[in-house]
Write an enzyme that holds these catalytic residues in place. Structure first.
Site, short mmCIF file in Angstrom:
data_model
loop_
_atom_site.label_atom_id
_atom_site.label_comp_id
_atom_site.label_asym_id
_atom_site.label_seq_id
_atom_site.Cartn_x
_atom_site.Cartn_y
_atom_site.Cartn_z
N SER A 86 0.79 -1.23 0.00
CA SER A 86 0.00 0.00 0.00
C SER A 86 0.83 1.29 0.00
O SER A 86 0.32 2.33 -0.40
CB SER A 86 -0.93 0.02 1.21
OG SER A 86 -0.18 -0.12 2.40
N ASP B 266 -3.52 8.12 7.63
CA ASP B 266 -4.38 7.23 8.42
C ASP B 266 -3.50 6.43 9.37
O ASP B 266 -2.32 6.73 9.53
CB ASP B 266 -5.30 6.37 7.52
CG ASP B 266 -4.54 5.34 6.70
OD1 ASP B 266 -3.36 5.06 6.99
OD2 ASP B 266 -5.15 4.80 5.75
N HIS C 192 -0.47 4.80 7.17
CA HIS C 192 0.11 5.34 5.93
C HIS C 192 0.46 6.81 6.04
O HIS C 192 -0.27 7.58 6.65
CB HIS C 192 -0.88 5.14 4.78
CG HIS C 192 -1.30 3.72 4.59
ND1 HIS C 192 -2.52 3.25 5.00
CD2 HIS C 192 -0.64 2.66 4.08
CE1 HIS C 192 -2.61 1.95 4.72
NE2 HIS C 192 -1.48 1.57 4.17
#
Ligand code: NAG
Ligand code: NAG
Ligand code: NAG
Ligand code: NAG
Ligand code: NAG
Ligand code: NAG
Ligand code: NAG
Length: 365
Positions: A44, A330, A333
């Site tokens: 991610s 978040d 991340h």
């Protein structure tokens, strides 16, 4: 014909660079002589939208508001308020944004392509069925080579792949998903690093030479860990959560040194993401940030619940006013600003944070 083609190239580069840059034409495509492509693999931190096109859940997707809104003005699948690390590296290398491989429109591949998938690990078992695992990402890269050979021929393809840089961020998810009832930690780490080695050898066999890697971050600094234990004090990292990553990081460094001797033409740059997260979350002001421990978007203590956007299991979320003051967007991340800081250090940082090459040197090699 040939002279027409030359003037066409000349015009394009005259317009885009405002000066004459030596070009070479591959088939119908003209590129500056020093053109270096960028191929991106991993999870991610690097996904720019591949998971928008697979059958998975919102835990593995970021294609909803408020992701993407500060830079793109809409969500793209990036786990950030804006751009992510590969976007900045492409910019510094004078490449356009590198597209996700699964983007349905026809692709060029001349500048590279991005295979990264949120949730992916080095092990096939990690979040299996929800992500594009690393082995599949490598298979996609083989397909890309075949497409390039049809367009450019064997020799130009070999050149392009040998000059290209292969960026990867992987393994964080393997440690989130680790099942300690199956293996000892040492055995598990050796499997994870073993599979990274398998990937490097696979890319090398297809024609890659220059690799950019990151080690695993100090997870104990992440807002979700602080939330899990209800936090200690702002700006702190819970060391016991970071210890397993250090076993990985030591083994990875040793393995890369070994590969330098074993594989012909192998060059790498290893970014110390562990030390960066440790330092930046405890000393955010050193990096021009205001907040290094609390996430911009989420809920609960430290905004550490993974609820940004209200499309996942935990409902409700807060959104900070100015993401550019935060390290974390978040619970796991970085913000666009966090990614830019990391990218600048990866591009031109010194041996204290990246080595033996930094990315600038790797691109120029
Ligand atoms: C996607 O996954 C869900 C649940 O795993 C399944 O019910 C559905 O049939 C899948 N859809 C496709 C198009 O594969
Ligand atoms: C861990 O592995 C054991 C043994 O195979 C299995 O029973 C258990 O369900 C696994 N736990 C998780 C969380 O995957
Ligand atoms: C790669 O991971 C698999 C489990 O997915 C494991 O069985 C295998 O031994 C690993 N490979 C290496 C070279 O460690
Ligand atoms: C958790 O943190 C909140 C505020 O950060 C505090 O009010 C509360 O007492 C803490 N709970 C425990 C069990 O430490
Ligand atoms: C990370 O930082 C610590 C202390 O700041 C230092 O001792 C260590 O050598 C650094 N690690 C690397 C790989 O540079
Ligand atoms: C955060 O998640 C935990 C479970 O992981 C839950 O108990 C808690 O209520 C959540 N907090 C908020 C504010 O949603
Ligand atoms: C490396 O860069 C850091 C800051 O970016 C600086 O503090 C340090 O002195 C530099 N080290 C060397 C050996 O140049």
């Amino acid at each position: 014909m040939a002279s027409n083609k030359f003037s066409f190239c000349f015009l394009i580069f005259f317009i885009s660079y405002g000066m004459l840059i030596p070009t070479q034409c591959l088939g119908d495509i003209c590129l500056p002589k020093e053109h270096v492509a960028l191929f991106i693999f991993g999870d991610s931190l690097f996904d720019v939208g591949n998971n928008n096109y697979i059958n998975t859940t919102t835990d593995y997707q970021a294609n909803f508001s408020p992701y993407g809104e500060t830079f793109f003005k809409f969500s793209t699948g990036r786990f950030s308020d804006g751009r992510v690390i590969p976007d900045f590296i492409a910019e510094y290398a004078k490449l356009p944004l590198i597209q996700p491989y699964l983007f349905p429109d026809s692709q060029q591949y001349i500048n590279g392509i991005n295979f990264a998938s949120a949730g992916a690990g080095a092990l096939v078992e990690t979040y299996q069925g929800m992500v594009i695992d690393l082995e599949t990402q490598l298979t996609y890269f083989k397909n890309v080579k075949n497409v390039l050979r049809q367009k450019l021929g064997d020799e130009e393809t070999t050149n392009l792949l040998a000059k290209a840089v292969y960026l990867i961020n992987i393994a964080g998810n393997d440690y989130f998903a680790e099942n300690s009832s199956l293996y000892t930690h040492e055995k598990y780490v050796s499997m994870v690093v073993g599979n990274i080695t398998t990937w490097i050898k696979g890319v090398h066999e297809i024609g890659g030479r220059k690799f950019g890697l990151l080690n695993t971050p100090s997870i104990g600094c992440f807002p979700f860990v602080n939330a899990l234990v209800n936090g200690t004090k702002i700006g702190s990292c819970l060391e016991e959560f970071s210890a397993p990553a250090q076993v990985h990081n030591t083994m990875l460094s040793e393995e890369l040194e070994k590969l330098t001797k074993e594989i012909k033409g192998f060059k790498y740059s290893l970014f110390d993401l562990f030390n960066f997260t440790l330092d930046a979350s405890s000393n955010p002001t050193k990096y021009g940030l205001k907040e290094g421990a609390v996430a911009c978007c989420g809920s609960g203590p430290y905004n550490g619940n993974y609820s940004c956007g209200d499309k996942r299991l935990v409902k409700g979320y807060d959104l900070c006013e100015n993401p550019s003051e935060y390290l974390f967007f978040d619970s796991t991340h970085p913000t666009e600003t966090g990614s830019r800081i990391i990218s600048q250090l990866m591009w031109s940082g010194n041996q204290s944070i990246i080595g033996p090459y930094n990315l600038k040197a790797l691109f120029e090699e």
